[in-house]
Write an enzyme that holds these catalytic residues in place. Structure first.
Site, PDB file in Angstrom:
ATOM      1  CG  HIS A 174      -2.043  -0.910   1.334  1.00 49.88           C
ATOM      2  ND1 HIS A 174      -2.252  -2.155   2.177  1.00 49.88           N
ATOM      3  CD2 HIS A 174      -2.356  -1.891   0.245  1.00 49.88           C
ATOM      4  CE1 HIS A 174      -3.693  -2.886   2.030  1.00 49.88           C
ATOM      5  NE2 HIS A 174      -3.162  -2.476   1.028  1.00 49.88           N
ATOM      6  NE  ARG A 235      -3.734  -9.612   1.259  1.00 53.43           N
ATOM      7  CZ  ARG A 235      -3.963  -8.973   1.404  1.00 53.43           C
ATOM      8  NH1 ARG A 235      -3.437  -7.469   1.776  1.00 53.43           N
ATOM      9  NH2 ARG A 235      -4.346  -8.981  -0.205  1.00 53.43           N
TER      10      ARG A 235
END
Length: 392
Positions: A174, A235
């Site tokens: 990210h 996740r």
């Protein structure tokens, strides 16, 4: 083929096409860098599936036709460059990079580090280069912003020779979002990035945190892969590594099955059956205990990382929430900062509850640490890097 280097060319060429090629989709935005305006955006989904584009070539042909129908065709002389999101750059690519055959080959070498993402990124690059071989095409890496991590933060405490042989270290992801939001937060405070220490919380279906000191990333929550760190939509985030051995030895599960469990059947989804924070909030309001547990685990992990990164930075000027959950969930923001008053973090509940589209402060006037909501713009960050490199 190797793209022709046209950097520093036609001054009227100010458009940048940003492509994010996934395994079954291509997202695109066309931006005019004179004023950073969006000329077009969209997504082609279900690539390779019934009713969808046959492959990425067909998908980009569809993008080209869509843009041409709006007078924004890929053959326009206004198009200056194409910017590609690439998930993993390893230790080799630490900045936006002009794409050549050698660069494509090197990205292919990194596929073992990102087997779900880099192959699709490479496919998008190849097809775009075939469509416009004359244009500069630039790879912008998710990992690049985190390449500044000091060795103490980047290294895992495993045998050094083994780690180096297999490229095992914390890379972080990210990065385009963390870079954009850390700068935008400094601007919101009326400061320069070099004079601002920020904790950035990118909270979407994937979630990550970063500690940014003076515009430079010094720690981040994701690691070798995007699995480590915060609780995410599907996740697990941090788990004891021995969980894998336990599932293998006691549960009889294979490597692929464990991989699927931790990446696709864990996180919020694994805890309560939903990975949409809006639905979890609705269920919590109805007294659903599983939804409450998922929310509590999610926000507890957030507080742990915020506290850890405050210790890493020493002086924190701001905590910035961004991405889908970070920008839209007042409940997550409030719970994440609960009990941090003694660390100088005070939320203003009224400001926090107000919905808005722009960057804004939600901290109390008495808060020593500013708390902000800062919408991310990863495509603009990619376009900015692409245009800067393409123009030389």
């Amino acid at each position: 083929m190797t793209g022709t280097d046209t950097r520093g060319g036609d001054a009227t060429a100010t458009w940048v096409l940003v492509l994010n090629s996934g395994s079954s989709s291509v997202k695109y935005q066309l931006l005019d860098m004179t004023d950073r305006s969006r000329l077009a955006s969209g997504v082609v989904e279900r690539i390779g599936e019934p009713g969808g584009a046959a492959d990425h070539t067909a998908a980009l042909d569809e993008v080209s036709r869509e843009l041409a129908g709006r007078g924004l065709g890929l053959d326009s002389p206004r198009l200056a460059a194409v910017g590609h999101r690439v998930v993993h750059g390893g230790t080799r690519f630490t900045a936006p990079t002009l794409i050549t055959d050698e660069v494509v080959a090197a990205i292919e070498d990194l596929v073992p580090l990102a087997p779900l993402h880099n192959p699709a990124n490479i496919t998008g690059i190849r097809v775009a280069r075939e469509l416009r071989p004359d244009l500069p095409q630039v790879a912008v890496f998710d990992t690049a912003f985190h390449a500044t991590l000091p060795e103490a933060a980047a290294r895992y405490a495993i045998d050094l020779a083994t780690a180096d042989r297999y490229g095992i270290r914390r890379y972080g992801f990210h990065g385009t979002s963390h870079a954009y939001v850390s700068r935008a937060t400094a601007a919101l405070l009326g400061r320069t990035p070099a004079d601002t220490n920020v904790i950035v919380l990118h909270l979407g279906n994937g979630a990550s945190a970063s500690a940014v000191r003076g515009g430079v990333c010094v720690d981040t929550s994701m690691g070798l892969t995007p699995l480590e760190g915060l609780v995410m939509g599907t996740r697990s985030g941090d788990v004891d590594p021995a969980v894998v051995f336990h599932l293998e030895r006691v549960g009889g599960m294979g490597t692929d099955e464990i991989d699927t469990l931790l990446n696709k059947r864990s996180g919020l989804l694994g805890l309560c059956g939903d990975n949409d924070m809006r639905e979890i909030g609705r269920r919590m309001a109805e007294g659903d205990s599983a939804a409450q547990l998922a929310f509590d685990v999610y926000t507890h992990r957030l507080r742990r990382y915020i506290g850890a990164f405050m210790a890493v930075l020493g002086r924190v000027d701001a905590i910035a929430f961004t991405a889908g959950v970070g920008e839209n969930s007042a409940a997550v923001r409030e719970a994440a900062l609960l009990g941090l008053d003694n660390l100088g973090v005070r939320m203003d509940s009224v400001r926090n509850a107000v919905r808005g589209s722009g960057a804004r402060l939600i901290s109390a006037d008495s808060s020593r640490v500013a708390v902000a909501v800062v919408p991310t713009d990863e495509e603009l960050e990619i376009a900015r890097d692409t245009y800067s490199l393409a123009r030389g």
